[in-house]
Design an enzyme around this catalytic site. Structure first.
Site, short mmCIF file in Angstrom:
data_model
loop_
_atom_site.label_atom_id
_atom_site.label_comp_id
_atom_site.label_asym_id
_atom_site.label_seq_id
_atom_site.Cartn_x
_atom_site.Cartn_y
_atom_site.Cartn_z
N ARG A 102 0.84 -1.20 0.00
CA ARG A 102 0.00 0.00 0.00
C ARG A 102 0.88 1.25 0.00
O ARG A 102 1.91 1.29 0.65
CB ARG A 102 -0.92 0.01 1.22
CG ARG A 102 -1.85 -1.20 1.26
CD ARG A 102 -2.84 -1.09 2.38
NE ARG A 102 -2.19 -1.09 3.69
CZ ARG A 102 -2.83 -0.80 4.83
NH1 ARG A 102 -4.10 -0.47 4.80
NH2 ARG A 102 -2.20 -0.85 5.98
N ASP A 146 -9.21 4.28 13.89
CA ASP A 146 -7.93 3.81 13.38
C ASP A 146 -7.95 3.60 11.86
O ASP A 146 -6.93 3.31 11.27
CB ASP A 146 -7.54 2.49 14.08
CG ASP A 146 -6.03 2.29 14.10
OD1 ASP A 146 -5.32 3.29 14.34
OD2 ASP A 146 -5.57 1.17 13.85
N ASN A 147 -9.13 3.73 11.25
CA ASN A 147 -9.25 3.59 9.80
C ASN A 147 -9.59 4.92 9.14
O ASN A 147 -10.16 4.95 8.05
CB ASN A 147 -10.31 2.54 9.46
CG ASN A 147 -9.88 1.13 9.82
OD1 ASN A 147 -8.71 0.89 10.08
ND2 ASN A 147 -10.82 0.21 9.87
N ASP A 175 -7.37 1.72 4.52
CA ASP A 175 -7.69 0.43 5.14
C ASP A 175 -8.90 -0.27 4.51
O ASP A 175 -9.97 -0.32 5.09
CB ASP A 175 -7.89 0.58 6.66
CG ASP A 175 -6.58 0.79 7.38
OD1 ASP A 175 -5.53 0.67 6.73
OD2 ASP A 175 -6.59 1.07 8.59
N ARG A 199 -3.15 7.97 11.37
CA ARG A 199 -4.62 7.97 11.41
C ARG A 199 -5.12 8.80 12.60
O ARG A 199 -4.34 9.16 13.48
CB ARG A 199 -5.15 6.55 11.57
CG ARG A 199 -4.61 5.55 10.56
CD ARG A 199 -3.75 4.48 11.24
NE ARG A 199 -3.05 3.64 10.26
CZ ARG A 199 -3.65 2.77 9.46
NH1 ARG A 199 -4.95 2.61 9.55
NH2 ARG A 199 -2.96 2.08 8.59
#
Length: 471
Positions: free
Chosen positions: A41, A133-134, A143, A48
Site C-alpha cells: 500500500r 484507526d481507519n 484500510d 490515522r
C-alpha cells in the site's frame, strides 16, 4: 477508487504465495486454508485519527488507557510533524501561535473528511469498518477491508457481514465520520482545547458535507447551469424512487444522461423500459426481504423485550427487531405480487420522478441561448461523474475464484476495466478475446468460472451474488 477521482491510498503490488494461512473467514467456526498474499500500500502517510489516541487517559468503565498516557511531549512532536509535513501552508501561516495553527489544521481535516464521505455517498461506496484507526489524518480512503459498492439502492445497506448492528451502514457513514472527528478532537487536548475544536466541528462538518454532496449530485444529474434550492429535494426524491423500486444505484445514474427532455411519449416509454430493467425483480426482492430470524427466536426476543428489558439489551436491539418485523411484512406482501404488477408500479414511480426532473432540466434550457450545446455539455458532465463500471462483489468473486484456480487473467482484466470506470474501455474487447484464447488451456474449473463471468461488467448483479458475504 483512484480512477473514480476519490482521495485514496494506492495499491502498488499484490503478491500471492503458495504458502497457506488458516482463516475463519465468516467467524463461524469453519476455518479454511488460504494463500498468503501481500498487498503493498502506498500513501503520503499512514498516520490515522487513532494514532493520536495513544495518549488516552484511563477509561472509567474498562480501566484501559493509552500506552503513551501523560506523554504530551510526544503529542506535540506528532502534531508538529503532521502539520509541517502534510499541511505546510498552515504551519507557515500560524508558525508563532500553536493553538491557532492546531485549530486551522483541525478545521482542514474536518472539511477534507466531510468532502471524502460525500464522494463515497455519491458512488455508493461503503467502507465497512469506520473506526478511528481507519481514518486518515490527511483525508484519504484508507484500510480496505470488508468494503463494497452498493448495487440495489438501500440507504441502510451494510457491506460488512460482521457488522451486526449496522454501525457502519451506508447512511450512517457521514455521521460516524463526524463522531470520529470528535474523538480526534478529544485526543488533541490540551494542544487544542475542546471548546475550540467542538465549535469547529459543529460549524464546518455538516455544512461542508452538504455543500460538496449537492455539488456532486448536481453534476450527476446534469444540472450544470443553475443552482436552485429545490435541487436537494429532487435528489432526495430520486433516491426515494430508487429505494421504492429497488433500482441499481450505479446503472440508474448512468442511464439518466440519455433522458430526453422532449415530450415524445414513445421515447419516454422506451426510457422507462430501460430504467425499470435496472430495478429489482420479484425474485431479487424476495431474497432481499427474506426473514433472517427463526420464528421461535423472534417470538422469544419479543417476549424478552417486554419481560426483561435489561437482558434483552445485552443480546438484541429494538431497531433490529423492528427491522425483522418489517422484513416479514414485506416478504409476505411479495408472495402475492406478480412481475406485471411490480413493473406497472415501478413505471408509475419513475414516471412521477422523471416529470419533476424534466421540469428542472427545462429551467436549465430556458437559461441558455444554445440548447444543443447545453445538452452536449450536460451529457459530458454526467458521463464523467456517473461511472459505468464499479467493483461489484460478483465481479470480484469471479476474479477471486479464477485466481484460486491459477488463472489470474480475470484479475488483470477487471483491473484494466476499472482504470476507465466512466466509459467503455477501448482495450476491453481485445482483452476479452485474449482471455478466451487462454481459456482453451485453462483447467476445467477455471473454464467453468469464465463462463459464469460472461455477464456484462456493467450488469446489475445475478441472483447468486446476493448470497455473497464479505467480513
Amino acid at each position: 477508487m483512484f480512477h473514480l477521482g476519490i482521495p485514496t491510498t494506492r495499491a502498488g503490488t499484490c503478491v500471492t504465495s503458495d504458502s497457506k494461512v488458516v482463516r475463519d473467514v465468516f467467524y463461524d467456526g469453519n476455518p479454511k486454508s488460504e494463500r498468503c498474499t501481500v498487498v503493498l500500500r502506498i500513501a503520503s502517510t499512514f498516520i490515522r485519527f487513532g494514532s493520536f489516541e495513544i495518549f488516552k487517559p484511563t477509561d472509567e468503565y474498562t480501566g484501559r488507557k493509552g500506552p503513551s498516557v501523560n506523554r504530551n511531549d510526544i503529542r506535540i512532536q506528532m502534531l508538529d510533524y503532521v502539520i509541517s509535513t502534510f499541511y505546510p501552508e498552515i504551519q507557515e501561516a500560524y508558525s508563532d501561535n500553536s493553538i491557532q495553527r492546531n485549530a486551522a489544521f483541525f478545521k482542514e481535516i474536518t472539511k477534507r473528511t466531510a468532502r471524502l464521505v460525500a464522494e463515497w455517498q455519491c458512488v455508493g461506496f461503503c467502507h465497512g469498518v469506520l473506526n478511528t484507526d481507519n481514518m486518515s489524518i490527511v483525508g484519504l480512503t484508507i484500510d480496505y477491508g470488508p468494503f463494497g459498492f452498493m448495487d440495489r439502492y438501500d440507504p441502510e445497506h451494510i457491506c460488512n457481514g460482521s457488522d451486526n448492528t449496522g454501525r457502519y451502514a451506508y447512511n450512517k457513514q457521514p455521521e460516524i465520520c463526524k463522531w470520529n472527528l470528535g474523538k480526534l478532537a478529544e485526543a488533541l487536548v490540551p494542544e487544542l482545547p475542546l471548546e475550540i475544536s467542538e465549535l469547529i466541528l459543529e460549524e464546518e462538518y455538516d455544512a461542508e458535507f452538504e455543500k460538496h454532496y449537492l455539488q456532486k449530485m448536481r453534476k450527476k444529474l446534469g444540472l450544470i447551469q443553475l443552482e436552485l434550492e429545490e435541487d436537494s429535494k429532487l435528489v432526495s426524491e430520486l433516491l426515494e424512487t430508487m429505494h421504492l423500486t429497488g433500482g441499481d444505484f450505479t446503472n440508474i445514474f448512468y442511464l439518466l444522461s440519455s433522458f430526453s427532455v422532449g415530450s415524445d411519449p414513445s421515447k419516454l416509454e422506451d426510457f422507462l423500459e430501460d430504467l425499470t430493467s435496472q430495478c429489482a425483480s420479484v425474485e431479487e426482492l424476495k431474497v432481499a426481504f427474506k426473514p433472517q430470524m427463526d420464528p421461535r427466536q423472534l417470538s422469544m426476543m419479543l417476549m424478552l423485550a417486554q419481560s426483561n428489558p435489561q437482558l434483552f439489551a445485552l443480546i438484541g436491539t429494538k431497531a433490529n427487531i423492528n427491522k425483522e418485523l418489517e422484513r416479514i411484512e414485506q416478504f409476505s406482501k411479495l408472495q402475492q405480487l406478480t412481475a406485471a404488477d411490480l413493473l406497472s408500479r415501478n413505471k408509475r414511480h419513475w414516471k412521477e420522478w422523471l416529470e419533476k426532473y424534466r421540469v428542472r432540466l427545462q429551467k436549465e434550457i430556458e437559461s441558455v441561448s444554445d440548447a444543443d450545446a447545453w445538452n452536449t455539455d450536460r451529457v459530458k458532465v454526467m458521463n464523467s461523474n456517473n461511472p459505468k463500471y464499479i467493483l461489484r462483489n460478483y465481479i470480484a468473486q469471479n476474479a477471486i475464484e479464477a485466481a484460486e484456480n491459477g488463472d489470474f487473467s480475470e484479475v488483470r482484466n477487471v483491473l484494466k476495466l476499472l482504470e476507465n470506470p466512466f466509459q467503455e474501455a477501448e482495450c476491453f474487447r481485445e482483452v476479452k478475446e485474449d482471455v478466451e484464447e487462454e481459456g482453451a488451456t485453462a483447467t476445467a474449473p477455471a473454464c467453468a468460472q469464465e463462463t459464469r463471468s460472461r455477464l456484462s461488467y456493467c450488469s446489475k448483479p445475478p441472483l447468486w451474488a446476493s448470497e455473497l458475504c464479505v467480513t
